[in-house]
Write a protein that holds these residues in place. Sequence first.
Motif, PDB file in Angstrom:
ATOM      1  N   ASP A  72      -7.642  13.484   5.245  1.00  0.00           N
ATOM      2  CA  ASP A  72      -6.489  14.076   4.813  1.00  0.00           C
ATOM      3  C   ASP A  72      -6.228  13.707   3.452  1.00  0.00           C
ATOM      4  O   ASP A  72      -5.730  12.823   2.793  1.00  0.00           O
ATOM      5  CB  ASP A  72      -5.234  13.293   5.409  1.00  0.00           C
ATOM      6  CG  ASP A  72      -3.874  13.790   5.382  1.00  0.00           C
ATOM      7  OD1 ASP A  72      -3.638  14.707   4.598  1.00  0.00           O
ATOM      8  OD2 ASP A  72      -2.727  13.646   6.084  1.00  0.00           O
ATOM      9  N   PHE A  73      -6.837  14.799   2.687  1.00  0.00           N
ATOM     10  CA  PHE A  73      -6.938  14.774   1.395  1.00  0.00           C
ATOM     11  C   PHE A  73      -5.817  14.627   0.518  1.00  0.00           C
ATOM     12  O   PHE A  73      -5.661  14.118  -0.719  1.00  0.00           O
ATOM     13  CB  PHE A  73      -7.801  15.641   0.704  1.00  0.00           C
ATOM     14  CG  PHE A  73      -9.539  15.672   1.314  1.00  0.00           C
ATOM     15  CD1 PHE A  73     -10.199  14.688   1.178  1.00  0.00           C
ATOM     16  CD2 PHE A  73      -9.841  16.933   2.020  1.00  0.00           C
ATOM     17  CE1 PHE A  73     -11.471  14.525   1.652  1.00  0.00           C
ATOM     18  CE2 PHE A  73     -10.957  16.960   2.744  1.00  0.00           C
ATOM     19  CZ  PHE A  73     -11.874  15.726   2.615  1.00  0.00           C
ATOM     20  N   VAL A  74      -4.650  15.363   0.937  1.00  0.00           N
ATOM     21  CA  VAL A  74      -3.387  15.384   0.187  1.00  0.00           C
ATOM     22  C   VAL A  74      -2.792  14.154   0.398  1.00  0.00           C
ATOM     23  O   VAL A  74      -2.361  13.392  -0.555  1.00  0.00           O
ATOM     24  CB  VAL A  74      -2.424  16.413   1.052  1.00  0.00           C
ATOM     25  CG1 VAL A  74      -1.085  16.405   0.332  1.00  0.00           C
ATOM     26  CG2 VAL A  74      -3.331  17.995   0.746  1.00  0.00           C
ATOM     27  N   ALA A  75      -2.950  13.407   1.502  1.00  0.00           N
ATOM     28  CA  ALA A  75      -2.070  12.221   1.722  1.00  0.00           C
ATOM     29  C   ALA A  75      -3.195  11.369   1.037  1.00  0.00           C
ATOM     30  O   ALA A  75      -2.104  10.433   0.246  1.00  0.00           O
ATOM     31  CB  ALA A  75      -2.097  11.930   3.208  1.00  0.00           C
ATOM     32  N   LYS A  76      -4.458  11.138   0.828  1.00  0.00           N
ATOM     33  CA  LYS A  76      -4.899  10.265   0.016  1.00  0.00           C
ATOM     34  C   LYS A  76      -4.662  10.365  -1.518  1.00  0.00           C
ATOM     35  O   LYS A  76      -4.544   9.328  -2.035  1.00  0.00           O
ATOM     36  CB  LYS A  76      -6.536  10.597   0.222  1.00  0.00           C
ATOM     37  CG  LYS A  76      -7.554   9.631  -0.326  1.00  0.00           C
ATOM     38  CD  LYS A  76      -8.746   9.922   0.136  1.00  0.00           C
ATOM     39  CE  LYS A  76      -9.780   8.811  -0.596  1.00  0.00           C
ATOM     40  NZ  LYS A  76     -11.171   9.187  -0.330  1.00  0.00           N
ATOM     41  N   ALA A  77      -4.623  11.787  -1.964  1.00  0.00           N
ATOM     42  CA  ALA A  77      -4.260  11.949  -3.254  1.00  0.00           C
ATOM     43  C   ALA A  77      -2.945  11.371  -3.774  1.00  0.00           C
ATOM     44  O   ALA A  77      -2.548  10.696  -4.698  1.00  0.00           O
ATOM     45  CB  ALA A  77      -4.481  13.399  -3.648  1.00  0.00           C
ATOM     46  N   LYS A  78      -1.958  11.670  -2.878  1.00  0.00           N
ATOM     47  CA  LYS A  78      -0.351  11.298  -3.006  1.00  0.00           C
ATOM     48  C   LYS A  78      -0.489   9.746  -2.972  1.00  0.00           C
ATOM     49  O   LYS A  78       0.095   9.078  -3.939  1.00  0.00           O
ATOM     50  CB  LYS A  78       0.336  11.605  -1.868  1.00  0.00           C
ATOM     51  CG  LYS A  78       0.629  13.336  -2.158  1.00  0.00           C
ATOM     52  CD  LYS A  78       1.682  13.440  -0.808  1.00  0.00           C
ATOM     53  CE  LYS A  78       2.272  14.776  -1.435  1.00  0.00           C
ATOM     54  NZ  LYS A  78       3.414  14.998  -0.114  1.00  0.00           N
ATOM     55  N   TYR A  79      -1.443   9.001  -2.169  1.00  0.00           N
ATOM     56  CA  TYR A  79      -1.297   7.530  -1.852  1.00  0.00           C
ATOM     57  C   TYR A  79      -1.955   6.862  -3.229  1.00  0.00           C
ATOM     58  O   TYR A  79      -1.343   6.060  -3.813  1.00  0.00           O
ATOM     59  CB  TYR A  79      -2.078   7.202  -0.702  1.00  0.00           C
ATOM     60  CG  TYR A  79      -2.278   5.700  -0.575  1.00  0.00           C
ATOM     61  CD1 TYR A  79      -1.209   4.876  -0.125  1.00  0.00           C
ATOM     62  CD2 TYR A  79      -3.470   5.104  -1.267  1.00  0.00           C
ATOM     63  CE1 TYR A  79      -1.327   3.422   0.083  1.00  0.00           C
ATOM     64  CE2 TYR A  79      -3.465   3.603  -1.182  1.00  0.00           C
ATOM     65  CZ  TYR A  79      -2.479   2.911  -0.403  1.00  0.00           C
ATOM     66  OH  TYR A  79      -2.633   1.511  -0.484  1.00  0.00           O
ATOM     67  N   GLN A  80      -2.972   7.571  -3.663  1.00  0.00           N
ATOM     68  CA  GLN A  80      -3.795   6.967  -4.889  1.00  0.00           C
ATOM     69  C   GLN A  80      -2.768   7.034  -6.311  1.00  0.00           C
ATOM     70  O   GLN A  80      -2.904   6.334  -6.971  1.00  0.00           O
ATOM     71  CB  GLN A  80      -4.914   7.741  -5.198  1.00  0.00           C
ATOM     72  CG  GLN A  80      -6.076   7.123  -3.946  1.00  0.00           C
ATOM     73  CD  GLN A  80      -7.510   8.170  -3.936  1.00  0.00           C
ATOM     74  OE1 GLN A  80      -7.343   9.007  -4.404  1.00  0.00           O
ATOM     75  NE2 GLN A  80      -8.552   7.240  -3.485  1.00  0.00           N
ATOM     76  N   ALA A  81      -2.239   8.314  -6.275  1.00  0.00           N
ATOM     77  CA  ALA A  81      -1.272   8.626  -7.426  1.00  0.00           C
ATOM     78  C   ALA A  81      -0.118   7.647  -7.406  1.00  0.00           C
ATOM     79  O   ALA A  81      -0.107   7.218  -8.820  1.00  0.00           O
ATOM     80  CB  ALA A  81      -0.701   9.937  -7.300  1.00  0.00           C
ATOM     81  N   TRP A  82       0.306   7.352  -6.412  1.00  0.00           N
ATOM     82  CA  TRP A  82       1.393   6.262  -6.431  1.00  0.00           C
ATOM     83  C   TRP A  82       1.113   5.048  -6.666  1.00  0.00           C
ATOM     84  O   TRP A  82       1.612   4.174  -7.407  1.00  0.00           O
ATOM     85  CB  TRP A  82       2.390   6.465  -5.016  1.00  0.00           C
ATOM     86  CG  TRP A  82       3.698   5.732  -5.001  1.00  0.00           C
ATOM     87  CD1 TRP A  82       4.399   5.245  -5.976  1.00  0.00           C
ATOM     88  CD2 TRP A  82       4.459   5.571  -3.775  1.00  0.00           C
ATOM     89  NE1 TRP A  82       5.418   4.336  -5.626  1.00  0.00           N
ATOM     90  CE2 TRP A  82       5.564   4.609  -4.017  1.00  0.00           C
ATOM     91  CE3 TRP A  82       4.158   5.888  -2.486  1.00  0.00           C
ATOM     92  CZ2 TRP A  82       6.442   4.338  -3.319  1.00  0.00           C
ATOM     93  CZ3 TRP A  82       4.961   5.320  -1.460  1.00  0.00           C
ATOM     94  CH2 TRP A  82       6.186   4.739  -1.877  1.00  0.00           C
ATOM     95  N   GLU A  83      -0.084   4.623  -6.069  1.00  0.00           N
ATOM     96  CA  GLU A  83      -0.797   3.306  -6.098  1.00  0.00           C
ATOM     97  C   GLU A  83      -1.193   2.939  -7.721  1.00  0.00           C
ATOM     98  O   GLU A  83      -0.914   1.874  -8.084  1.00  0.00           O
ATOM     99  CB  GLU A  83      -1.929   3.111  -5.283  1.00  0.00           C
ATOM    100  CG  GLU A  83      -2.832   1.916  -5.245  1.00  0.00           C
ATOM    101  CD  GLU A  83      -1.746   0.629  -4.475  1.00  0.00           C
ATOM    102  OE1 GLU A  83      -2.114  -0.262  -4.481  1.00  0.00           O
ATOM    103  OE2 GLU A  83      -0.755   1.258  -3.533  1.00  0.00           O
ATOM    104  N   ALA A  84      -1.241   4.035  -8.186  1.00  0.00           N
ATOM    105  CA  ALA A  84      -1.926   3.819  -9.627  1.00  0.00           C
ATOM    106  C   ALA A  84      -0.617   3.456 -10.544  1.00  0.00           C
ATOM    107  O   ALA A  84      -0.741   3.011 -11.766  1.00  0.00           O
ATOM    108  CB  ALA A  84      -2.520   5.028 -10.362  1.00  0.00           C
ATOM    109  N   LEU A  85       0.563   3.667 -10.236  1.00  0.00           N
ATOM    110  CA  LEU A  85       1.588   3.261 -10.896  1.00  0.00           C
ATOM    111  C   LEU A  85       2.290   1.886 -10.588  1.00  0.00           C
ATOM    112  O   LEU A  85       3.244   1.467 -11.159  1.00  0.00           O
ATOM    113  CB  LEU A  85       2.881   4.209 -10.730  1.00  0.00           C
ATOM    114  CG  LEU A  85       2.524   5.574 -11.205  1.00  0.00           C
ATOM    115  CD1 LEU A  85       3.792   6.541 -10.964  1.00  0.00           C
ATOM    116  CD2 LEU A  85       2.107   5.834 -12.669  1.00  0.00           C
TER     117      LEU A  85
END
Length: 85
Positions: free
Chosen positions: A51-64
Amino acid sequence: MDLKSQFEAAVANSKTLSEKPSNEVLLQLYSLYKQATEGDNTAEPPANPFDFVAKAKYQAWEALKGKSADAAMEEYIQLVTKLKG
């Protein structure tokens, strides 16, 4: 206009952009919005490795993590203003 009102106006404006932003910009908008409205990401990482979309969203938010809600709102407002041209 206070920061919260400006943020809410920027959220409304983000839905009326003339062009759809790139996926990278959409991730920025998503993560800044989540940080501004919910704070640090406390969710579990997505269980499905495909689930690449969910993974990208998670990582983007985690980075903040650690960014204040006010700082996230200000960045969101600046980004939407830039996108509106």
